[in-house]
Design a protein around this motif. Structure first.
Motif, mmCIF file in Angstrom:
data_model
loop_
_atom_site.group_PDB
_atom_site.id
_atom_site.type_symbol
_atom_site.label_atom_id
_atom_site.label_comp_id
_atom_site.label_asym_id
_atom_site.label_seq_id
_atom_site.Cartn_x
_atom_site.Cartn_y
_atom_site.Cartn_z
ATOM 1 N N UNK A 66 10.320 -2.773 -7.484
ATOM 2 C CA UNK A 66 11.592 -3.478 -7.602
ATOM 3 C C UNK A 66 11.407 -4.978 -7.610
ATOM 4 N N UNK A 67 10.462 -5.462 -6.815
ATOM 5 C CA UNK A 67 10.135 -6.880 -6.793
ATOM 6 C C UNK A 67 9.602 -7.334 -8.156
ATOM 7 N N UNK A 68 8.734 -6.529 -8.733
ATOM 8 C CA UNK A 68 8.198 -6.865 -10.059
ATOM 9 C C UNK A 68 9.315 -6.870 -11.106
ATOM 10 N N UNK A 98 2.616 -2.595 4.957
ATOM 11 C CA UNK A 98 3.765 -3.283 4.391
ATOM 12 C C UNK A 98 3.533 -4.793 4.308
ATOM 13 N N UNK A 99 2.922 -5.389 5.315
ATOM 14 C CA UNK A 99 2.683 -6.826 5.242
ATOM 15 C C UNK A 99 1.763 -7.164 4.072
ATOM 16 N N UNK A 100 0.715 -6.382 3.876
ATOM 17 C CA UNK A 100 -0.170 -6.615 2.737
ATOM 18 C C UNK A 100 0.588 -6.519 1.422
ATOM 19 N N UNK A 101 1.501 -5.579 1.359
ATOM 20 C CA UNK A 101 2.313 -5.396 0.158
ATOM 21 C C UNK A 101 3.177 -6.637 -0.097
ATOM 22 N N UNK A 102 3.794 -7.159 0.971
ATOM 23 C CA UNK A 102 4.632 -8.347 0.830
ATOM 24 C C UNK A 102 3.798 -9.565 0.451
ATOM 25 N N UNK A 103 2.626 -9.707 1.075
ATOM 26 C CA UNK A 103 1.760 -10.843 0.754
ATOM 27 C C UNK A 103 1.303 -10.771 -0.697
ATOM 28 N N UNK A 104 0.967 -9.576 -1.162
ATOM 29 C CA UNK A 104 0.520 -9.410 -2.539
ATOM 30 C C UNK A 104 1.605 -9.802 -3.534
ATOM 31 N N UNK A 105 2.849 -9.450 -3.230
ATOM 32 C CA UNK A 105 3.940 -9.799 -4.145
ATOM 33 C C UNK A 105 4.306 -11.276 -4.045
ATOM 34 N N UNK A 106 4.202 -11.856 -2.862
ATOM 35 C CA UNK A 106 4.432 -13.284 -2.718
ATOM 36 C C UNK A 106 5.874 -13.725 -2.817
ATOM 37 N N UNK A 107 6.818 -12.816 -2.545
ATOM 38 C CA UNK A 107 8.227 -13.195 -2.673
ATOM 39 C C UNK A 107 9.003 -13.137 -1.362
ATOM 40 N N UNK A 108 8.487 -12.462 -0.360
ATOM 41 C CA UNK A 108 9.226 -12.321 0.895
ATOM 42 C C UNK A 108 8.974 -13.528 1.783
#
Length: 306
Positions: A176-178, A230-240
């Motif tokens: 969804x972020x992408x 989940x934190x790794x996922x957020x860091x990878x996306x860079x939007x949170x």
């Protein structure tokens, strides 16, 4: 419902977690009065109930509705849109989660944005549009962090006996972020809210100077039985920009880790355990330019038993 930034470029989100009251407790009037006061003081554009919205003892759908008539009154009377997450106590009520959610969503100002087909019940993404166009300037994400460990892993629940967002939920956020990035020509900043804390919340407690930890860190973290990434996922996306949870009533801190503000919302209700001085809610002031400010908003002193 369409959410849009104010003309001054701000959007205010108040996370009210762990109200955890009952309809017949000696403290429910004080708890709901405190929430009313928060709404008047902080002028939120959106309220997110962060889970453990009620305590045990509600046995039927009619019982839940009778309780929600009281608990939602401050938001409904103020005309403030609100949305909800479930915590472990909400999942504990002995009837179907979908039926519980439908009762919540029957209130006029409740936002019905649950995503079907995912683990958990209360997963959502609310886009906040720019004040002067239909471009998405921010996103408010919610994930249902569940209750007890899934049955096939129950024997691994000691010493941390709670569930977490599952892989399909993480992938839903990631994809969804992408999609938001592709549709809006760039990453869309966001905040992500759930009930159970992350393993990484321990780092600001252990290293407060490095992380710039501000607020109360007195309670031992009640974590999941696994780190779901989940934190790794957020860091990878860079939007949170910020992640916030509830669950531990005496923690209300915020700190920086890997460029994300890790926050606690504290406890908004007086019935459950916790020090009254740590009760309140967390405000996020989102800015149309992608930045944010956040602070813990303690309750004003009330005449309630210690």
């Amino acid at each position: 419902m369409v959410f849009r930034f104010r003309p001054d470029g701000q959007f205010r989100v108040l996370m009210v977690s762990d109200i955890q009251e009952t309809a017949d407790s000696s403290t429910h009037e004080a708890s709901f009065a405190a929430v009313r006061s928060l709404i008047v003081r902080e002028r939120p554009d959106l309220i997110v109930l962060g889970g453990d919205n009620c305590d045990e003892g509600i046995e039927t759908p009619d019982g839940l509705r009778a309780y929600l008539d009281l608990m939602t009154a401050p938001m409904e009377e103020a005309g403030v849109p609100w949305i909800f997450l479930f915590g472990n106590h909400d999942h504990d009520l002995p009837f179907d989660d979908a039926e519980k959610a439908a009762i919540y969503e029957s209130y006029p100002h409740c936002i019905a944005a649950r995503v079907p087909g995912l683990s958990g019940t209360t997963n959502f993404c609310l886009p906040i549009l720019r004040h002067d166009s239909d471009c998405v300037a921010y996103a408010v994400w919610g994930l249902d962090s569940g209750n007890r460990p899934r049955p096939e892993l129950a024997r691994y629940a000691w010493p941390n006996g709670w569930d977490c967002a599952h892989f399909d939920q993480l992938m839903w956020y990631y994809e969804g972020s992408r999609r938001l990035e592709a549709e809006n020509g760039g990453k869309v900043p966001g905040i992500l809210l759930e009930h159970i804390p992350l393993y990484e919340h321990q780092i600001p407690i252990d290293h407060p100077d490095f992380c710039g930890t501000v607020g109360c860190t007195s309670e031992h973290l009640a974590l999941s039985y696994l780190n779901n990434g989940l934190l790794s996922c957020m860091v990878d996306r860079g939007d949170i920009r910020a992640f916030c949870c509830g669950h531990n009533h005496d923690n209300n801190f915020e700190a920086d880790w890997c460029g994300i503000r890790l926050c606690y919302a504290g406890s908004a209700g007086y019935y459950a355990y916790g020090d009254n001085e740590n009760r309140g809610a967390r405000l996020f002031v989102l800015s149309e330019d992608g930045s944010l400010e956040t602070r813990f908003c303690p309750h004003e002193p009330l005449s309630v038993g210690e």
